[in-house]
Design a protein around this motif. Structure first.
Motif: not given
Length: 114
Positions: A91-113
């Protein structure tokens, strides 16, 4: 079926070599060796005699039977986990106690004109 029953009346011997025990259980000697090393099969079931590992079929049967009796009562009741085992849903889904891997921070793309 108990190991001793599978064996029939092999001249009444209770002690067998590791190779023979593996044959009786339908596994490999390497699998038995790993179970011994990880203490899954307790030392009372096997013994090292003259450099050879010997198993007691009777003690193996007793130990195996004790594994059935040591199940926690909660796992034998009608409750099911949130994993949906046996096609049922909780009836109630239990929350997992395991830690989820953190995603690598995405840096904004730089464009050179140019």
């Amino acid at each position: 079926m108990a190991v001793a029953e599978k064996l029939g009346d092999e001249s009444g011997h209770d002690k067998v070599t590791e190779k023979r025990m593996a044959e009786l259980l339908g596994t490999t000697t390497k699998a038995l060796q790993r179970k011994r090393e990880r203490n899954i099969i307790p030392a009372g079931v096997w013994m090292k005699i003259d450099g050879r590992i010997m198993y007691s079929k009777w003690r193996y049967d007793e130990w195996l039977e004790s594994q059935w009796n040591s199940q926690p009562a909660s796992s034998l009741s009608g409750s099911r986990s949130g994993s949906g085992s046996l096609g049922t849903r909780s009836d109630a889904a239990k929350r997992s106690l395991s830690r989820k891997p953190q995603k690598a921070s995405q840096q904004p793309r730089l464009y050179v004109l140019k």
